[in-house]
Design a protein around this motif. Sequence first.
Motif, short mmCIF file in Angstrom:
data_model
loop_
_atom_site.label_atom_id
_atom_site.label_comp_id
_atom_site.label_asym_id
_atom_site.label_seq_id
_atom_site.Cartn_x
_atom_site.Cartn_y
_atom_site.Cartn_z
N ALA A 141 39.01 38.12 37.88
CA ALA A 141 39.06 39.50 38.37
C ALA A 141 40.12 39.66 39.45
O ALA A 141 40.86 40.66 39.48
N HIS A 142 40.22 38.69 40.34
CA HIS A 142 41.25 38.77 41.38
C HIS A 142 42.64 38.69 40.77
O HIS A 142 43.58 39.33 41.28
N GLY A 143 42.78 37.93 39.72
CA GLY A 143 44.07 37.87 39.05
C GLY A 143 44.44 39.17 38.34
O GLY A 143 45.61 39.56 38.30
N LEU A 144 43.45 39.84 37.80
CA LEU A 144 43.69 41.09 37.08
C LEU A 144 43.95 42.26 38.01
O LEU A 144 44.77 43.13 37.72
N GLY A 145 43.22 42.31 39.13
CA GLY A 145 43.42 43.38 40.10
C GLY A 145 42.50 44.57 39.91
O GLY A 145 41.87 44.75 38.87
N VAL A 146 42.43 45.40 40.96
CA VAL A 146 41.58 46.59 40.96
C VAL A 146 42.00 47.54 39.85
O VAL A 146 43.18 47.80 39.63
N GLY A 147 41.01 48.07 39.15
CA GLY A 147 41.26 49.02 38.07
C GLY A 147 41.35 48.39 36.70
O GLY A 147 41.31 49.10 35.69
N ALA A 148 41.43 47.08 36.63
CA ALA A 148 41.57 46.41 35.33
C ALA A 148 40.28 46.52 34.53
O ALA A 148 39.18 46.34 35.05
N PRO B 258 31.77 44.39 28.46
CA PRO B 258 32.90 45.12 29.03
C PRO B 258 32.68 45.42 30.50
O PRO B 258 31.55 45.71 30.93
N ALA B 259 33.74 45.34 31.29
CA ALA B 259 33.63 45.58 32.73
C ALA B 259 34.95 46.14 33.26
O ALA B 259 36.00 46.00 32.65
N LYS B 260 34.84 46.75 34.45
CA LYS B 260 36.02 47.24 35.15
C LYS B 260 35.97 46.73 36.58
O LYS B 260 34.91 46.71 37.21
N VAL B 261 37.12 46.29 37.08
CA VAL B 261 37.20 45.81 38.46
C VAL B 261 37.29 47.00 39.40
O VAL B 261 38.29 47.74 39.39
N LEU B 262 36.24 47.21 40.19
CA LEU B 262 36.24 48.33 41.13
C LEU B 262 36.84 47.95 42.48
O LEU B 262 37.65 48.69 43.04
N LYS B 263 36.43 46.80 43.02
CA LYS B 263 36.94 46.37 44.32
C LYS B 263 36.95 44.85 44.39
O LYS B 263 36.18 44.17 43.71
N LEU B 264 37.83 44.34 45.25
CA LEU B 264 37.93 42.91 45.50
C LEU B 264 37.69 42.63 46.97
O LEU B 264 37.95 43.49 47.83
N HIS B 265 37.20 41.44 47.28
CA HIS B 265 36.93 41.07 48.68
C HIS B 265 37.01 39.55 48.78
O HIS B 265 36.73 38.84 47.81
N GLN B 266 37.38 39.07 49.95
CA GLN B 266 37.41 37.62 50.17
C GLN B 266 36.03 37.05 50.47
O GLN B 266 35.85 35.83 50.53
N GLY B 267 35.03 37.91 50.67
CA GLY B 267 33.65 37.47 50.76
C GLY B 267 33.21 36.93 52.11
O GLY B 267 32.14 36.32 52.21
#
Length: 521
Positions: free
Chosen positions: A360-367, A388-397
Motif C-alpha cells: 500500500a505504501h508503494g502504491l500510494g494514497v488513492g490507489a 478489492p480495496a482503496k488506499v485512503l491514508k498512510l502513516h508511519q505508525g
Amino acid sequence: MPITSSGPRIAILGFAIESNRFAPVATRADFVSRAYLKGAALMDDARSEAPAMTPEIPAFVRDMDRSGAWTPVPILFANAESGGPVEHAFFVDTLAVFEAGLRAALPLDAVYICEHGAAITTESDDPDGEVFALVRGIVGPDVPVVATVDLHANVSDRMVDNVNTLISYRRNPHIDMAERGADAARVLRELMAGGKVAVAHIRLPVCAPPTQLLTAPGTGPYADMIASAEALLDDPRIVNISGVAGFVYGDTPKNGLTVIVTTRDDPAFARQTALDLALPAWQGRAAFSPELTSLEEAVALARQAGENARLPAVCLADVADNPGGGGRGNTPYLLQALLAAGAQGVIMGVITDAALCAEAHGLGVGAAFTARFNREETTLYSDAFAAPAKVLKLHQGQGVGRRGQLQGCRFDLGPSVLLEMDGIKVVVVSNRYQCHEPMFFEMFGLDIAQARTVVVKSRGHFRAAFDEFFKPEQIHNVDVPGLTSPVLARFDFQRLPRPTVPMDTMQDWSPQVRVLSHPKL
C-alpha cells in the motif's frame, strides 16, 4: 534527573512476555522491536517523557527519586508483545546478561525485578522462576528482592520462594501498572529499613479464559476477590495482597488462579487471609465459563447499527485473535463476514500484515488494488484471502498513547495504512499490537464516535481506553476461531493441572496453603 551516586544500590532488571503455548516461537527480534534496554539505556527510557517500556519501572524510579537518595543499577529490561514460547537460546543469553550485570554490581542493597510472569520457553515451563532464583542465588538471602508481575502471571512456588514480596496488578484492563511499580519502591524501602515479612501462597484449580477475569465491579468472582483484597490493604499487618488470575494458554503445571498474601511477619494472619480470599472465588466458579456472541449475531448487530442511526453503536471484540495474548492479529473471519453482509459504517483495527502495508505504501494514497491478506503467514487461523480495496491514508505508525494502558507510552506500529473495503474502513499495521488505544484509529483521522460499528482485535484492554465511546452493554465478545479463543475445549492442553475449572466439573477442593515466615531464601 541524573542518576544519583549515594544511597542504597538497587539493581533493576526484567524479562517480560506472556507466552501462548500454541503461538509461533518468540525470538530475540520480538524483544528488540519492542523494548530491549540495557544499562544506561534502561534508565534513559525510564526517565523519558514517553517511555517505550511498560509503566512499572518508570513509576518505580519516580517513587525512589521522591523518597530519598539511591543509586540505580540498571541491568536489562527485555519486553515483547505476547507471543509463543521464547526461543530458549535467547532466554539463556538473557540470563547470562542478568548474571554478569548483577555480579559486576555487587554489593547490592536490593533488587527490583519487573516481569510479566507468564513466560515459557521452548525448553522451560518456568523461566520467570529461573530469573528469580538466579537473582537470589547471586545476592544472597539477606538482600531484599521485590518483583512485580502481570495480573495474568502463572505463579510458581519457585517464584514466591525467591522474592521477599511479589506484587501483581489489580486491574484488568491493566491501568494500574504504574501504581504497582510505585508499590515495589515503597516495599523495598521498608525491607531495606529492616522490615520482616510472612507470605501465604495458595493456588486454586481455576484456569479461566481471560474474558472472565475482568475486575470492574459486578463482573464476576475474580473482581469480587480483588475488591475484597483491596478492602484489607489499610490493615497495618498487610504489606501486599496479590490475586493473580493466571494465563491459561501458557499450558504449564503452575497454571491456576493464585492468591499471595504478604504480612508484616504474621504468618497466621497471612494464611487465614489467603483462605478468606480464595474460598469465595472457588464458590463462584461457575462464572468462569465464557458467554460469547456468535459470529452470525455479531454481523446482524453491525448491519442493524449501520442501517438505523437511532440504535446505539456497537463494539465487536475479536477476543480470539488478541495479539495481547499471542494471537497473530490477522484472522479474517469477522472482516470476511462483515464484507459478505454489506455492513456499513464500520471501522476495524488493527490487522497485522507487513507485506500488505508495504504494498500500500508503494502504491500510494488513492490507489485501488486487490488487498491480499496473509500472503506470507502460515500460522494456524491466519487464512489468506483477497478483496478489492482503496488506499485512503498512510502513516508511519508511531505515536504516544492517549488513554488506558498505553496512556503516555510510545508505540510503533510500523508502516501502516487505512484501507476502504466496500464501506468498511480497515487499519492495517506492520508490527503486531492489540487494538487497545484510540490513537490507532485517530492517527488516520477517524472519528470513533461517528462509527456505527467498531471492531477491535483485543481481548479486554481496549475497554479502559474505549470506554468514552462504549458502555459495557454495547461491547460484544465474538466467538470466532483464533489462538486466544475463550472456548478452551478447542485447545490441546498437555501440561495444565487437571481437573481444573472451567474445563472440568469439580465439586470439591481441599485448599493447600504454603506459608513462609520471612521466606527461607
